[in-house]
Each structure stands twice: as structure tokens, then as C-alpha cells.
Design a protein around this motif. Structure first.
Motif, PDB file in Angstrom:
ATOM      1  N   ALA A   1      35.030   5.404 -10.624  1.00  0.00           N
ATOM      2  CA  ALA A   1      34.183   5.491 -11.825  1.00  0.00           C
ATOM      3  C   ALA A   1      32.974   4.576 -11.751  1.00  0.00           C
ATOM      4  N   THR A   2      31.984   4.905 -12.572  1.00  0.00           N
ATOM      5  CA  THR A   2      30.881   3.981 -12.808  1.00  0.00           C
ATOM      6  C   THR A   2      30.394   4.166 -14.245  1.00  0.00           C
ATOM      7  N   VAL A   3      29.518   3.259 -14.670  1.00  0.00           N
ATOM      8  CA  VAL A   3      28.870   3.397 -15.979  1.00  0.00           C
ATOM      9  C   VAL A   3      27.366   3.361 -15.751  1.00  0.00           C
ATOM     10  N   ILE A   4      26.674   4.284 -16.389  1.00  0.00           N
ATOM     11  CA  ILE A   4      25.218   4.364 -16.298  1.00  0.00           C
ATOM     12  C   ILE A   4      24.621   4.031 -17.664  1.00  0.00           C
ATOM     13  N   GLN A   5      23.718   3.044 -17.689  1.00  0.00           N
ATOM     14  CA  GLN A   5      23.021   2.707 -18.928  1.00  0.00           C
ATOM     15  C   GLN A   5      21.925   3.741 -19.168  1.00  0.00           C
ATOM     16  N   THR A   6      21.715   4.076 -20.438  1.00  0.00           N
ATOM     17  CA  THR A   6      20.681   5.066 -20.756  1.00  0.00           C
ATOM     18  C   THR A   6      19.806   4.579 -21.913  1.00  0.00           C
ATOM     19  N   VAL A   7      18.531   5.003 -21.896  1.00  0.00           N
ATOM     20  CA  VAL A   7      17.664   4.881 -23.074  1.00  0.00           C
ATOM     21  C   VAL A   7      17.119   6.261 -23.393  1.00  0.00           C
ATOM     22  N   GLY A   8      16.712   6.470 -24.646  1.00  0.00           N
ATOM     23  CA  GLY A   8      16.177   7.769 -25.054  1.00  0.00           C
ATOM     24  C   GLY A   8      16.093   7.845 -26.563  1.00  0.00           C
ATOM     25  N   VAL A   9      16.055   9.074 -27.079  1.00  0.00           N
ATOM     26  CA  VAL A   9      15.922   9.248 -28.534  1.00  0.00           C
ATOM     27  C   VAL A   9      17.066   8.591 -29.297  1.00  0.00           C
ATOM     28  N   LYS A  10      18.208   8.387 -28.655  1.00  0.00           N
ATOM     29  CA  LYS A  10      19.346   7.765 -29.332  1.00  0.00           C
ATOM     30  C   LYS A  10      19.414   6.255 -29.091  1.00  0.00           C
ATOM     31  N   GLY A  11      18.338   5.674 -28.531  1.00  0.00           N
ATOM     32  CA  GLY A  11      18.329   4.230 -28.313  1.00  0.00           C
ATOM     33  C   GLY A  11      18.914   3.856 -26.962  1.00  0.00           C
ATOM     34  N   TYR A  12      19.516   2.657 -26.916  1.00  0.00           N
ATOM     35  CA  TYR A  12      20.051   2.088 -25.677  1.00  0.00           C
ATOM     36  C   TYR A  12      21.570   2.200 -25.704  1.00  0.00           C
ATOM     37  N   ASP A  13      22.102   3.012 -24.801  1.00  0.00           N
ATOM     38  CA  ASP A  13      23.554   3.174 -24.731  1.00  0.00           C
ATOM     39  C   ASP A  13      23.906   3.523 -23.284  1.00  0.00           C
ATOM     40  N   GLY A  14      24.923   4.320 -23.075  1.00  0.00           N
ATOM     41  CA  GLY A  14      25.281   4.685 -21.711  1.00  0.00           C
ATOM     42  C   GLY A  14      26.549   5.491 -21.686  1.00  0.00           C
ATOM     43  N   PHE A  15      26.832   6.028 -20.511  1.00  0.00           N
ATOM     44  CA  PHE A  15      28.058   6.816 -20.392  1.00  0.00           C
ATOM     45  C   PHE A  15      28.807   6.426 -19.134  1.00  0.00           C
ATOM     46  N   ALA A  16      30.117   6.606 -19.216  1.00  0.00           N
ATOM     47  CA  ALA A  16      30.969   6.404 -18.047  1.00  0.00           C
ATOM     48  C   ALA A  16      31.202   7.752 -17.401  1.00  0.00           C
ATOM     49  N   ILE A  17      31.301   7.740 -16.081  1.00  0.00           N
ATOM     50  CA  ILE A  17      31.618   8.961 -15.362  1.00  0.00           C
ATOM     51  C   ILE A  17      32.665   8.628 -14.306  1.00  0.00           C
ATOM     52  N   ALA A  18      33.715   9.426 -14.294  1.00  0.00           N
ATOM     53  CA  ALA A  18      34.848   9.133 -13.412  1.00  0.00           C
ATOM     54  C   ALA A  18      35.308  10.406 -12.720  1.00  0.00           C
ATOM     55  N   ILE A  19      35.712  10.269 -11.464  1.00  0.00           N
ATOM     56  CA  ILE A  19      36.373  11.357 -10.756  1.00  0.00           C
ATOM     57  C   ILE A  19      37.856  11.020 -10.679  1.00  0.00           C
ATOM     58  N   VAL A  20      38.674  12.023 -10.927  1.00  0.00           N
ATOM     59  CA  VAL A  20      40.118  11.836 -10.941  1.00  0.00           C
ATOM     60  C   VAL A  20      40.716  12.265  -9.605  1.00  0.00           C
ATOM     61  N   GLY A  21      41.667  11.477  -9.127  1.00  0.00           N
ATOM     62  CA  GLY A  21      42.461  11.918  -7.990  1.00  0.00           C
ATOM     63  C   GLY A  21      41.819  11.720  -6.641  1.00  0.00           C
ATOM     64  N   GLN A  22      40.717  11.004  -6.627  1.00  0.00           N
ATOM     65  CA  GLN A  22      40.044  10.723  -5.361  1.00  0.00           C
ATOM     66  C   GLN A  22      39.523   9.298  -5.431  1.00  0.00           C
ATOM     67  N   SER A  23      40.147   8.376  -4.726  1.00  0.00           N
ATOM     68  CA  SER A  23      39.634   7.012  -4.771  1.00  0.00           C
ATOM     69  C   SER A  23      38.436   6.886  -3.828  1.00  0.00           C
ATOM     70  N   ALA A  24      37.623   5.858  -4.047  1.00  0.00           N
ATOM     71  CA  ALA A  24      36.368   5.716  -3.296  1.00  0.00           C
ATOM     72  C   ALA A  24      36.626   5.466  -1.828  1.00  0.00           C
TER      73      ALA A  24
END
Ligand code: SAH
Ligand code: DHB
Ligand code: MG
Length: 228
Positions: free
Chosen positions: A205-228
Motif C-alpha cells: 500500500a501507499t498513500v497519495i496526498q491530493t489538493v483540488g476543489v475539495k482542499g488538501y486530503d489524500g487517498f490510500a491505495i492497496a493491492i491485496v495478496g501480493q506483497s512488494a
């Protein structure tokens, strides 16, 4: 950098790359008229969800937090005709507005809006999928109440196929996520999610910070069942 600038850039990007969208516009107008809060995904974020669903060739999608169905519409559009999206919503009015919006978008056959607190409806859903020998989910979008994010993530890992993706919205909270002393339950929820993702050897998994019309936030994105 200001919200005004982030908004101008978001509008520029959406104007160039996000197709004019009568279904989402109608859903937003109906949600607004019904008094729902305007906190759904922005056009550029909705398009990202749609792209991610297409990247994993999603046929089965699970969503936590329907609101008026804006993210639901973006995701359901990526499905093939025999695809299925199950979205969990605890507020009856939100579910009702979303069902109408989804039907107006021509997606009613693909989408199942389940009313109830997600942690209450999940056991029944898991049992149903098991009884049906249903395929696991290819993509999960977690966007309901933030204090339960880690619980929703753990459930999602169990319901997602190897190589499937889990996306979690609103995990940066204007930067507050980096403050271990912040007592806000939404911030604590985001931090607990990070810990759970980090501790699971089957999750990359990782987390990406975002800016835009909704301000400053971010989302996490993860892949299941496959380690790095
Ligand atoms: N995904 C939507 C926005 C969701 S807003 C979009 O981007 O368009 C968060 C939603 O989660 C709200 O509608 C809220 O009612 C719902 N929610 C809050 N707590 C919940 C719970 N325990 N179970 C299910 N849904 C919940
Ligand atoms: C809120 C919830 C969301 O899911 C979001 O994307 C933005 C704001 C909120 O509860 O304020
Ligand atoms: Mg959100």
C-alpha cells in the motif's frame, strides 16, 4: 498555494480530460435539492476511480458510503454488462436519493444499494456471497465514516481477490494524519488504517496526498495478496 488555485487547476483538468457528464451533474443536482452534503468525489477523483476500476478489469466492486451515488456512478460505469457493484449506506435518505440517481444514470441493473451500518450489513453480505459461491471483489472503495476505516479495510481484504485493489478516501485530513497527538476520531481512524495496512503481509500500500476543489486530503491505495 491556495484552495482558489487548486480549484482553478482542477477545473482546467476536468474541462480538458473529464467528459461532460449529464448523469453525474443530474445526480449532484438531485442530491443538492434533497439537502445532502456536497462531499462526494470531485470530477477528477471520480474519473480516477473509473480508471482504476478499468485497470483491474473490475467485474465486482464493493463501496462503503454511497451518499448520493456520485462515486458509485463513476465506478459502475467501468463494469461490463454482467458486472455488479454493492454499495453500503447507513442513512435511509442517502440510499433513496442514490437509488434514484443510479437509476437515472441507467445503472440500476448493476448496482445494489444496501441500507444499514456497514459493520452490521457486512456479515450478512459475506455469508450471501459465500452461499452464492460469488467471485470475490476486484475493487473496493472505502468512503464512509472515517473512524471505522481500519475495520472496513480488514473486511475488504477478506473479500477481495489476489491482485484486487482497495482505495480509501480522506486519509490525509489537511495534513493532520502526521500528528500522532491529534485526538480527532477521523484522524485517529486514518492513522489506525495506516498501521493496519503496514502490518498486513498480504497488502502492499501507499498513500497519495491530493489538493483540488475539495482542499488538501489524500487517498490510500492497496493491492491485496501480493506483497512488494
Ligand atoms: N462515496 C460518496 C461519498 C460518501 S460520504 C461519493 O464520493 O460520492 C459518506 C457516506 O457514508 C454518507 O452518505 C454517510 O451517510 C455514510 N455512512 C456513514 N457512516 C456509515 C456507516 N457506518 N455505514 C454505512 N455508511 C455510512
Ligand atoms: C467528508 C467526507 C468525505 O467522504 C469527503 O470526501 C469529504 C468530507 C466529511 O464528512 O466532511
Ligand atoms: Mg470521501
Amino acid at each position: 498555494m491556495s484552495l482558489q488555485q487548486w480549484t482553478a487547476v482542477d477545473n482546467y483538468i476536468a474541462g480538458a480530460l473529464v467528459e461532460p457528464d449529464a448523469a453525474v451533474a443530474a445526480a449532484l443536482a438531485a442530491s443538492d435539492a434533497a439537502g445532502l452534503p456536497a462531499i462526494g468525489v470531485s470530477p477528477t477523483q471520480g474519473k480516477l476511480l473509473n480508471l482504476l476500476a478499468r485497470l483491474v478489469s473490475a467485474r465486482r466492486i464493493l463501496e462503503f458510503g454511497t451518499l448520493g451515488g456520485c462515486s458509485t456512478i463513476w465506478l459502475a460505469r467501468a463494469l461490463p454488462p454482467d458486472g455488479r457493484l454493492i454499495t453500503l449506506e447507513s442513512v435511509p435518505k442517502h440510499a433513496e436519493v442514490a437509488r434514484a440517481n443510479i437509476a437515472r444514470a441507467g445503472l440500476a441493473d448493476l448496482v445494489d444499494v444496501r441500507l444499514g451500518e456497514a459493520l452490521d450489513t457486512l456479515p450478512q453480505l459475506a455469508k450471501e456471497l459465500d452461499d452464492e459461491h460469488a467471485d470475490p471483489f476486484d475493487l473496493v472503495f472505502i468512503d464512509a465514516d472515517k473512524p471505522h476505516n481500519a475495520d472496513y479495510f480488514t473486511w475488504s481484504v477478506g473479500l477481495t481477490r489476489p491482485g484486487g485493489v482497495i482505495i480509501v478516501d480522506n486519509v490525509v485530513r489537511g495534513g493532520a494524519v502526521a500528528d500522532e497527538h491529534n485526538a480527532n476520531p477521523d484522524v485517529q481512524g486514518a492513522r489506525r488504517l495506516t498501521e493496519v495496512m503496514a502490518a498486513d503481509p498480504l497488502v502492499s500500500a501507499t498513500v497519495i496526498q491530493t489538493v483540488g476543489v475539495k482542499g488538501y486530503d489524500g487517498f490510500a491505495i492497496a493491492i491485496v495478496g501480493q506483497s512488494a
